[in-house]
Design a protein around this motif. Structure first.
Motif, PDB file in Angstrom:
ATOM      1  N   ALA A   1     -37.237  15.024  20.607  1.00 31.98           N
ATOM      2  CA  ALA A   1     -37.522  15.564  21.972  1.00 31.98           C
ATOM      3  C   ALA A   1     -36.965  16.772  21.814  1.00 31.98           C
ATOM      4  CB  ALA A   1     -36.499  14.711  22.489  1.00 31.98           C
ATOM      5  N   HIS A   2     -36.770  18.050  20.994  1.00 26.66           N
ATOM      6  CA  HIS A   2     -36.172  19.482  20.951  1.00 26.66           C
ATOM      7  C   HIS A   2     -34.941  19.288  20.689  1.00 26.66           C
ATOM      8  CE1 HIS A   2     -40.559  19.469  19.830  1.00 26.66           C
ATOM      9  NE2 HIS A   2     -40.144  19.468  20.778  1.00 26.66           N
ATOM     10  N   ALA A   3     -34.028  18.633  20.624  1.00 23.85           N
ATOM     11  CA  ALA A   3     -32.607  18.568  21.495  1.00 23.85           C
ATOM     12  C   ALA A   3     -31.775  18.838  20.112  1.00 23.85           C
ATOM     13  CB  ALA A   3     -31.526  16.680  21.785  1.00 23.85           C
ATOM     14  N   LEU A   4     -30.470  19.392  20.291  1.00 26.21           N
ATOM     15  CA  LEU A   4     -30.254  20.056  18.850  1.00 26.21           C
ATOM     16  C   LEU A   4     -28.718  19.419  19.217  1.00 26.21           C
ATOM     17  CD1 LEU A   4     -30.569  23.619  19.793  1.00 26.21           C
ATOM     18  CD2 LEU A   4     -31.414  22.643  18.365  1.00 26.21           C
ATOM     19  N   PHE A   5     -27.782  18.800  17.604  1.00 24.84           N
ATOM     20  CA  PHE A   5     -27.302  18.222  17.494  1.00 24.84           C
ATOM     21  C   PHE A   5     -26.604  17.971  16.316  1.00 24.84           C
ATOM     22  CE2 PHE A   5     -30.976  15.942  16.368  1.00 24.84           C
ATOM     23  CZ  PHE A   5     -30.840  14.451  15.262  1.00 24.84           C
ATOM     24  N   ARG A   6     -26.958  18.407  15.789  1.00 21.85           N
ATOM     25  CA  ARG A   6     -26.146  18.769  14.190  1.00 21.85           C
ATOM     26  C   ARG A   6     -26.016  20.520  13.854  1.00 21.85           C
ATOM     27  NH1 ARG A   6     -25.207  14.805  11.359  1.00 21.85           N
ATOM     28  NH2 ARG A   6     -26.223  13.176  11.029  1.00 21.85           N
ATOM     29  N   ARG A   7     -25.251  21.156  13.172  1.00 21.85           N
ATOM     30  CA  ARG A   7     -24.721  22.846  13.083  1.00 21.85           C
ATOM     31  C   ARG A   7     -25.573  22.904  12.832  1.00 21.85           C
ATOM     32  NH1 ARG A   7     -19.040  22.324  13.603  1.00 21.85           N
ATOM     33  NH2 ARG A   7     -19.371  21.099  11.543  1.00 21.85           N
ATOM     34  N   GLU A   8     -25.829  22.061  11.462  1.00 15.31           N
ATOM     35  CA  GLU A   8     -27.191  23.261  10.295  1.00 15.31           C
ATOM     36  C   GLU A   8     -28.659  22.978  11.655  1.00 15.31           C
ATOM     37  OE1 GLU A   8     -23.936  21.148   9.340  1.00 15.31           O
ATOM     38  OE2 GLU A   8     -25.773  19.841   9.521  1.00 15.31           O
ATOM     39  N   GLN A   9     -28.509  22.152  12.268  1.00  6.15           N
ATOM     40  CA  GLN A   9     -29.270  23.185  13.223  1.00  6.15           C
ATOM     41  C   GLN A   9     -30.205  24.236  13.502  1.00  6.15           C
ATOM     42  OE1 GLN A   9     -29.866  19.316  15.659  1.00  6.15           O
ATOM     43  NE2 GLN A   9     -31.823  19.726  15.376  1.00  6.15           N
ATOM     44  N   VAL A  10     -28.800  24.700  13.864  1.00  8.11           N
ATOM     45  CA  VAL A  10     -28.791  25.768  14.534  1.00  8.11           C
ATOM     46  C   VAL A  10     -27.940  26.937  13.801  1.00  8.11           C
ATOM     47  CG1 VAL A  10     -28.836  24.988  16.777  1.00  8.11           C
ATOM     48  CG2 VAL A  10     -26.335  25.916  15.773  1.00  8.11           C
ATOM     49  N   ALA A  11     -26.994  26.768  13.021  1.00  4.88           N
ATOM     50  CA  ALA A  11     -26.471  27.400  11.760  1.00  4.88           C
ATOM     51  C   ALA A  11     -26.914  27.103  10.311  1.00  4.88           C
ATOM     52  CB  ALA A  11     -25.163  27.690  12.127  1.00  4.88           C
ATOM     53  N   PRO A  12     -27.301  27.524   9.702  1.00  4.95           N
ATOM     54  CA  PRO A  12     -27.259  27.434   7.901  1.00  4.95           C
ATOM     55  C   PRO A  12     -25.705  27.322   7.541  1.00  4.95           C
ATOM     56  CG  PRO A  12     -28.957  29.155   8.056  1.00  4.95           C
ATOM     57  CD  PRO A  12     -27.830  29.127   9.159  1.00  4.95           C
ATOM     58  N   GLN A  13     -26.498  25.864   6.276  1.00  4.60           N
ATOM     59  CA  GLN A  13     -24.771  25.413   5.948  1.00  4.60           C
ATOM     60  C   GLN A  13     -24.037  26.483   5.510  1.00  4.60           C
ATOM     61  OE1 GLN A  13     -25.237  21.861   3.868  1.00  4.60           O
ATOM     62  NE2 GLN A  13     -23.209  20.773   4.924  1.00  4.60           N
ATOM     63  N   GLY A  14     -22.368  26.318   6.095  1.00  6.24           N
ATOM     64  CA  GLY A  14     -21.679  27.319   5.250  1.00  6.24           C
ATOM     65  C   GLY A  14     -21.395  29.058   5.718  1.00  6.24           C
ATOM     66  N   GLN A  15     -22.369  28.947   6.760  1.00  9.93           N
ATOM     67  CA  GLN A  15     -22.634  30.083   7.393  1.00  9.93           C
ATOM     68  C   GLN A  15     -22.270  30.194   9.425  1.00  9.93           C
ATOM     69  OE1 GLN A  15     -25.843  32.337   7.815  1.00  9.93           O
ATOM     70  NE2 GLN A  15     -27.016  32.594   5.439  1.00  9.93           N
ATOM     71  N   PRO A  16     -21.294  31.083   9.919  1.00  7.49           N
ATOM     72  CA  PRO A  16     -20.707  30.915  11.434  1.00  7.49           C
ATOM     73  C   PRO A  16     -22.308  31.278  11.637  1.00  7.49           C
ATOM     74  CG  PRO A  16     -20.263  33.122  10.323  1.00  7.49           C
ATOM     75  CD  PRO A  16     -20.817  31.986   9.140  1.00  7.49           C
ATOM     76  N   ALA A  17     -21.862  30.030  12.898  1.00 11.51           N
ATOM     77  CA  ALA A  17     -22.889  30.744  13.663  1.00 11.51           C
ATOM     78  C   ALA A  17     -23.455  32.052  14.803  1.00 11.51           C
ATOM     79  CB  ALA A  17     -22.812  29.471  14.984  1.00 11.51           C
TER      80      ALA A  17
END
Ligand SMILES: Cc1cc2nc3c(=O)[nH]c(=O)nc-3n(C[C@H](O)[C@H](O)[C@H](O)COP(=O)(O)OP(=O)(O)OC[C@H]3O[C@@H](n4cnc5c(N)ncnc54)[C@H](O)[C@@H]3O)c2cc1C
Length: 449
Positions: A433-449
């Motif tokens: 349903a295109h929800a966002l719920f993990r940090r990795e979905q919005v910012a690659p691991q280790g990088q600040p969003a």
């Protein structure tokens, strides 16, 4: 309001409906929970005490959705973002804007918000619940949780027809005050301290918003401090949301202290004190603030806005450390953006600061201990006071709503208890349903969003 005695009442309440999922409270989180449940296939009822959906956004005139963005990164998708797009398409908003929260306060905080005309939000939400097939009962007040053998069986409500019973194996408490949880015997956080103050918002028309925006911020702060010194203002704020058209300002400038919004007398006092403050603030604005000289008081919110009442004790308690240290959760179902936003109880200030990254909210924070079949979303999540101050914004609340609505429907369809549904099943549906719920979905691991 303390009882002086008790009386016994015997009620024969007619059962007038059976559902898979009942959502109590048609505010930010509850409306989205109901849409999500219905889209996931549940026969869904949404119960709201007021005459419209939207909660704080409409009934309290809190006319901007905060926390879709962390900095420049969008962290909320799914149904909430779809609603944001629908409000814009309906002409109720001219899009996401940069805004300074706590403008004229000691810690002003720049962020991206979606300001809107609350009247448009009302009919967009009507259309969206309708399309999803949600049954809606407005002017219907939750009365009591029906619990059998430690599991939810439904609720009773008060309506124009009198008291009715409505049955469902899954109930979502989106009342903002955890009313269903209280009635079902769920324990609450007990971390002491004072609750945040309340605000009665109002709308002024005939305002030259562009002229006001041109006033330098140090001058605005000086004007506010003058108003505070003279007792005409009540906190360090010139907080306005301007609706499309640039002629109206919705003002969140009253501050009503020392209120227990769960006490009937206090709740009543809050409304009257809010109106008293508004009379003073309007006089100040017309006299002192460029652009407001000819302002007309067009509307006062139908209810005082309450920032904080109960927070439940759930299977995980979200803490400030979880947020500020960007902890990851296997069962994350929503992303928060903040800001951490605490209006000073008893004072005139506000404390605003940013989480370093978007933060994850675990499903366990929405599952009360003890009672099966009961879910929460919105500002009553299981969180410390500080964490709630960062998770209570409407975009975050709506994201929580999508998660529990989805979970409730999955559980009801399989005849399972929500606590026994693996979080991965919910996450899979949320991702579809295109929800966002993990940090990795919005910012690659280790990088600040
Ligand atoms: C003054 C103020 C300013 C704020 N500013 C912002 C802002 O600028 N942007 C932002 O994103 N957030 C802001 N917030 C925070 C945000 O509005 C809330 O935290 C958020 O709305 C919580 O969502 P919710 O679904 O838990 O509750 P709500 O949106 O409050 O919804 C609860 C719903 O439950 C209904 N209800 C209550 N009792 C019953 C009952 N017995 N029976 C049936 N229905 C019932 C209510 O009528 C309401 O519709 C502000 C809050 C306040 C009070």
């Amino acid at each position: 309001m303390q009882p002086s005695d008790t009386i016994q009442e015997t009620l024969n309440t007619p059962v007038t409906g059976r559902y898979d999922v009942i959502v109590v409270g048609g505010g930010a989180s509850g409306t989205v929970a109901a849409i999500a449940a219905a889209r996931t296939g549940a026969r869904t009822l949404l119960v709201e005490r007021g005459g419209c959906l939207g909660g704080a956004a409409t009934a309290n005139l809190v006319a901007q959705w905060v926390a879709f963005f962390h900095g420049e990164t969008r962290v909320v998708g799914g149904i909430p973002f779809e609603l944001a797009e629908r409000v814009q398409a309906a002409g109720g908003s001219d899009g996401f804007h940069r805004y300074v929260m706590g403008e004229a306060a000691g810690t002003p905080f720049p962020l991206r918000v979606l300001p809107f005309n609350p009247e448009t939000v009302k009919w967009v939400l009507d259309g969206s619940v309708n399309e999803a097939g949600v049954e809606v009962l407005l002017h219907t007040t939750f009365a009591r949780a029906l619990v059998r053998d430690g599991a939810m069986a439904g609720v009773t409500v008060e309506t124009v027809q009198g008291r009715l019973a409505l049955l469902a194996p899954v109930v979502v408490d989106a009342s903002g005050d955890a009313l269903v949880c209280a009635s079902a015997g769920v324990p609450f956080q007990d971390d002491g301290g004072e609750r945040q103050p309340c605000t009665l918002s109002f709308r002024l028309s005939n305002v030259d918003v562009a002229r006001f925006r041109a006033v330098p911020s140090d001058q605005r702060r000086a004007l506010v401090l003058g108003g505070l010194r003279r007792g005409e203002l009540f906190w360090e704020s010139l907080s306005f949301v301007s609706t499309p058209g640039g002629t109206d300002a919705i003002c969140l400038m009253s501050r009503i202290q020392d209120i227990d919004a769960l006490d009937a007398r206090d709740a009543s006092r809050a409304e009257r004190e809010g109106r008293r403050q508004i009379a003073s603030i309007v006089g100040f604005l017309r006299r002192e603030i460029p652009g407001f000289e000819n302002a007309i008081l067009a509307d006062v919110a139908e209810r005082v806005g309450v920032r904080e009442t109960r927070r439940i004790r759930g299977r995980h308690t979200l803490s400030e450390e979880d947020i500020m240290q960007a902890r990851s959760f296997e069962d994350s179902i929503a992303l928060g953006a903040g800001p951490m936003d605490r209006h000073q109880p008893g004072g005139t200030g506000i404390r605003l600061y940013a989480p370093p990254q978007p933060f994850e909210i675990p499903l366990r924070a929405l599952l009360p201990v003890d009672v099966e079949g009961l879910l929460v979303c919105g500002r009553t999540l299981s969180a410390t006071r500080e964490a709630m101050a960062g998770a209570r914004h409407m975009a975050t609340s709506m994201a929580m709503g999508q998660a529990v609505g989805t979970l409730g429907a999955i559980a009801a369809a399989g005849g399972r208890r929500p606590a026994n549904v693996p979080a991965s099943e919910v996450q899979q549906r949320l991702a579809q349903a295109h929800a966002l719920f993990r940090r990795e979905q919005v910012a690659p691991q280790g990088q600040p969003a």
